[in-house]
Design a protein around this motif. Structure first.
Motif, PDB file in Angstrom:
ATOM      1  N   TRP A 497     -18.129 -44.786  43.306  1.00 58.32           N
ATOM      2  CA  TRP A 497     -16.537 -44.564  43.905  1.00 58.32           C
ATOM      3  C   TRP A 497     -15.948 -44.484  42.951  1.00 58.32           C
ATOM      4  O   TRP A 497     -16.163 -44.657  42.167  1.00 58.32           O
ATOM      5  N   CYS A 498     -14.760 -43.439  43.400  1.00 59.29           N
ATOM      6  CA  CYS A 498     -13.980 -43.157  42.617  1.00 59.29           C
ATOM      7  C   CYS A 498     -12.539 -43.258  43.382  1.00 59.29           C
ATOM      8  O   CYS A 498     -12.846 -42.059  44.491  1.00 59.29           O
ATOM      9  N   GLY A 499     -11.376 -44.234  43.128  1.00 59.89           N
ATOM     10  CA  GLY A 499     -10.757 -43.456  44.012  1.00 59.89           C
ATOM     11  C   GLY A 499      -9.010 -44.630  43.351  1.00 59.89           C
ATOM     12  O   GLY A 499      -9.442 -45.104  42.875  1.00 59.89           O
ATOM     13  N   SER A 500      -8.034 -44.689  44.074  1.00 62.33           N
ATOM     14  CA  SER A 500      -6.788 -44.923  43.933  1.00 62.33           C
ATOM     15  C   SER A 500      -6.680 -46.460  44.416  1.00 62.33           C
ATOM     16  O   SER A 500      -6.830 -46.153  46.105  1.00 62.33           O
ATOM     17  N   LEU A 501      -5.688 -46.696  44.072  1.00 58.14           N
ATOM     18  CA  LEU A 501      -5.530 -48.281  44.269  1.00 58.14           C
ATOM     19  C   LEU A 501      -3.429 -48.292  44.608  1.00 58.14           C
ATOM     20  O   LEU A 501      -3.474 -47.405  44.357  1.00 58.14           O
ATOM     21  N   SER A 502      -4.213 -49.167  45.839  1.00 54.30           N
ATOM     22  CA  SER A 502      -1.942 -49.116  46.093  1.00 54.30           C
ATOM     23  C   SER A 502      -1.604 -50.748  46.150  1.00 54.30           C
ATOM     24  O   SER A 502      -2.952 -51.608  47.168  1.00 54.30           O
ATOM     25  N   ILE A 503      -0.989 -51.555  45.735  1.00 54.83           N
ATOM     26  CA  ILE A 503      -1.113 -52.464  44.782  1.00 54.83           C
ATOM     27  C   ILE A 503       0.368 -53.349  45.614  1.00 54.83           C
ATOM     28  O   ILE A 503       1.400 -52.277  44.739  1.00 54.83           O
ATOM     29  N   VAL A 504       0.385 -54.106  46.437  1.00 52.96           N
ATOM     30  CA  VAL A 504       1.691 -53.905  46.872  1.00 52.96           C
ATOM     31  C   VAL A 504       2.268 -55.368  47.075  1.00 52.96           C
ATOM     32  O   VAL A 504       1.346 -56.706  46.901  1.00 52.96           O
ATOM     33  N   GLY A 505       3.460 -55.894  46.018  1.00 55.47           N
ATOM     34  CA  GLY A 505       3.812 -56.892  46.065  1.00 55.47           C
ATOM     35  C   GLY A 505       4.556 -57.109  47.216  1.00 55.47           C
ATOM     36  O   GLY A 505       5.911 -57.168  47.259  1.00 55.47           O
ATOM     37  N   LYS A 506       4.249 -58.941  47.669  1.00 52.69           N
ATOM     38  CA  LYS A 506       5.245 -59.511  48.632  1.00 52.69           C
ATOM     39  C   LYS A 506       6.590 -60.603  48.812  1.00 52.69           C
ATOM     40  O   LYS A 506       5.381 -61.916  47.557  1.00 52.69           O
TER      41      LYS A 506
END
Length: 555
Positions: A497-506
Motif C-alpha cells: 500500500w502507498c498513500g497519504s495520511l491526514s492528521i487532525v488535531g482537536k
C-alpha cells in the motif's frame, strides 16, 4: 535474492541494528525544470534508489516510465535511476512534487518546476559570454570555484530584467549575480536571500553588449547547487514580467487573504486596510475600533503608526505578521499611551515593547519567528498608539516588506506540524528520508504544536486514511507538552500500500471547538560545514508505503 543478501550483510555488520530495511534518500532529479509538451529523461540521484518502480507526482497527469538499468556483469551498484517523463500541455505551470517508489519504499519529496518556455541547460564551465536567450529559461548546477556568464545586446532605453532562483529547487546554493556594461564596468550586483532571488532590472544608457555573471555566493558547486535563471528585455512601457516570478517568487497573497478573513470573520467586525500603511503623525492618524487589522509595507527607520480606542480592563492581543509570510523583515512592536489634549507626540509614555517571538521545534524541524506579539490589558479608557518598525535595513524589493497588524481579543488556537524523523540519536544528523514500512514493522511520525494566543488545553490526535491492516497508536498531547509521537504498525500479512495520511488535531476552549490539520514537513538537506543546520520545508503530503516484499527482521 542478491538484494536480500546485501541487506543481511549490512544488517549484521552495522553498529546499529535497525528494525526496518533502508529507506530511499532522494537527492533529486538531474533536471528539475521541464517545459510543457515535451519529453525528457530524468536521472534520479540519492541513496538506495536502485530497483526503481515509478515516480509519483503531485499531478497525476505527469507520467514517467522507468528506463531499465544496464545488466552488464560485475557492474557496481549505482546511486541513480533513470525515467522517461512526458509533460503534457494540460499540466499547470509551476512547482510540483515528485517522489520515487522502489525496492526500499517511497522517497522524500523533491520539487519539479513545469514552465511554458523552452528550457536551456547552462553548461559550467562554458564558453565565455554565451549569448543569453530571452525566449527561454536556463537551468544548471554551479561548479566549485567557477561561474557562468552571458552576454546580452541592449539599445538605449531598453530594460533588462534578470532573476536567479535556487531555494525553490531544494538547492543549497546562494545565487550571486552581477551586471557589467560594454566597457566591463560593474553596473549592479545582487544576491539571493532565503526564498528571494538574486534580481535586478536595468535601463540601458548606451548601446552595446552587456555581461551577466552568475555564481554561488560561496563558490560552492555540485548536484546540490542547482539554479534556474531567466532574463528578458522590454521597453519601459511594457508590462511583461519575468515568467518564473509567477511560480517561484514568495507570495503572501494567499496568506494575507486568510489573515484578513480571519479578522473579518469569526464573529468579529474588523476593519482591514488594503492600502500601504505609511508613517503617520497624531494629526492625521485614523482612530480604529477594536478589533481591526491593517496591512502595509515596512520601511527602514520609519514607523508605521496606528491609533486605536479601548475600554479599561479590555484584554487584547497585538500580532504582527510579516516574517511568517516569507518577507525579508524583522518587525518590532511598540505600544504607547496616546498624548492627552495639548501634549505633543514626543511625550507619549512607552507602555510596552516586543521583538522576536521564541521559535519552536528542534534540529530536524526548527520554526523560528521574527514576528512580535503582545498580550495586554488596557489600564484605562482612552486612545493608544501601536507602532511597527523594521529592524532590518538595506535595499529590498518592495513586495518583500509587507506586514499585517492585527489587534483583537485573544483567540486561543494552535498549529500542528507533522514529519517523519530520521532514525538517529542525534537529530542534528538528520537527512532526507521517505517511508518503508515492512510487514510486522513500525514507523514513527512526529508532531509539533505551536500554541497561539495562550491556548493551554490538550490536543487529541486523529489519523485518517490508513488501510485496515495498519494501526496507529492513540495520542493526546497534554497541556504542558508541545510535541508527540505517532507509531504506525503494519500487520504481519499487510498487503502492499502507498498513500497519504491526514492528521487532525482537536482541542477546545470554553466557547468553541478547534480542529486543525497537520501541515506535513520534510527534511530537504542535511547539515553541512557551510550551513550548520538541517534544512526542512513544508510539503504537500505525508506519504507512507507498506512494503510487502519483506517482514521486519527486528522489532
Amino acid at each position: 535474492m542478491r538484494s536480500f543478501v546485501t541487506f543481511f550483510t549490512l544488517l549484521v555488520t552495522s553498529p546499529c541494528l535497525w528494525a526496518q530495511l533502508p529507506t530511499i534518500e532522494f537527492a533529486g532529479v538531474t533536471q528539475p525544470v521541464v517545459q510543457k509538451n515535451t519529453q525528457v529523461q530524468l536521472e534520479v540521484t540519492g541513496t538506495f534508489v536502485d530497483e526503481p518502480a515509478e515516480l509519483l507526482f503531485s499531478d497525476s497527469a505527469l507520467q514517467a516510465v522507468a528506463v531499465p538499468p544496464s545488466t552488464a556483469p560485475f557492474e557496481e551498484a549505482k546511486s541513480s535511476a533513470r525515467f522517461g517523463l512526458r509533460v503534457p500541455t494540460e499540466v499547470p505551470s509551476g512547482l510540483h512534487q515528485v517522489r520515487m517508489r522502489g525496492r526500499f519504499g517511497v522517497s522524500n519529496p523533491r520539487p519539479l518546476l513545469v514552465v511554458d518556455k523552452p528550457v536551456e541547460i547552462a553548461q559550467i564551465p562554458q564558453s565565455a559570454n554565451a549569448p543569453l536567450r530571452t525566449d527561454c529559461i536556463y537551468f544548471g548546477h554551479f561548479a566549485p570555484r567557477d561561474r557562468v556568464s552571458f552576454s546580452v545586446q541592449l539599445s538605449p532605453g531598453e530594460v533588462f530584467s534578470c532573476r536567479a532562483y535556487t531555494t525553490q529547487l531544494d538547492s543549497q546554493a546562494i545565487p550571486a549575480m552581477a551586471l557589467y556594461d560594454p566597457s566591463a564596468g560593474e553596473i549592479c550586483r545582487a544576491r539571493g536571500i532565503e526564498d528571494w532571488p538574486a534580481e535586478f532590472s536595468w535601463t540601458a544608457q548606451v548601446a552595446g553588449s552587456y555581461t551577466v555573471v552568475l555564481h554561488d555566493f560561496l563558490y560552492r558547486g555540485g548536484n546540490e547547487f542547482a539554479f534556474v535563471l531567466e532574463g528578458i528585455v522590454t521597453s519601459p512601457e511594457s508590462a511583461t514580467q519575468v515568467s518564473i516570478d509567477k511560480w517561484l517568487r514568495p507570495s503572501s497573497r494567499r496568506k494575507v487573504t486568510s489573515c484578513r478573513e480571519l479578522a473579518l470573520n469569526e464573529d468579529e467586525r474588523a476593519t482591514v486596510s488594503g492600502s500601504t500603511a505609511q508613517a503617520q503623525n497624531t494629526s492625521d492618524t485614523q482612530t480604529y475600533q477594536v478589533p481591526f487589522a491593517v496591512a502595509g509595507n515596512l520601511q527602514s527607520g520609519i514607523p508605521n503608526q496606528f491609533d486605536f480606542e479601548v475600554k479599561a480592563g479590555q484584554q487584547l492581543r497585538l500580532d504582527v505578521c510579516s516574517q511568517e509570510l516569507g518577507r525579508l523583515t524583522d518587525p518590532r512592536l511598540y505600544l504607547f499611551q496616546h498624548p492627552a489634549t495639548g501634549e505633543t507626540a514626543g511625550t507619549m509614555p512607552l507602555l510596552s515593547e516586543r521583538d522576536d517571538e521564541p521559535g519552536f521545534g528542534g534540529p530536524e524541524l526548527l520554526l523560528p519567528s521574527k514576528d512580535p506579539s503582545l498580550d495586554w490589558h488596557a489600564p484605562q479608557d482612552g486612545i493608544y498608539r501601536v507602532a511597527v518598525l523594521d529592524n532590518e535595513s538595506g535595499q529590498r524589493p518592495v513586495d518583500s516588506t509587507e506586514f499585517i497588524l492585527r489587534v483583537s481579543p485573544p483567540r486561543p488556537d494552535f498549529e500542528l506540524f507533522a514529519y517523519r524523523p530520521f532514525p538517529t540519536n542525534n537529530p542534528a544528523g538528520a537527512r532526507p528520508m521517505g517511508s518503508n514500512l515492512l510487514r510486522g514493522g513500525t514507523e514513527v511520525v512526529r508532531l509539533l504544536v505551536n500554541r497561539k494566543h495562550g491556548y493551554a488545553g490538550p490536543i487529541d490526535i486523529e489519523v485518517l486514511g490508513l488501510p485496515d491492516q495498519i494501526t496507529c497508536s492513540a495520542l493526546s498531547i497534554p497541556p504542558d507538552a508541545n510535541s508527540g509521537v505517532l507509531i504506525l504498525a503494519a500487520a504481519e500479512d499487510a498487503p502492499a500500500w502507498c498513500g497519504s495520511l491526514s492528521i487532525v488535531g482537536k482541542g477546545a476552549t470554553q466557547s468553541r471547538l478547534i480542529e486543525r490539520n497537520a501541515q506535513p514537513h520534510a527534511v530537504s538537506a542535511k547539515a553541512s560545514a557551510e550551513m550548520n543546520r538541517v534544512h526542512s520545508r513544508a510539503c504537500d503530503d505525508l506519504v507512507i508505503l507498506v512494503n510487502d516484499n519483506d517482514v521486519a527482521p527486528l522489532s
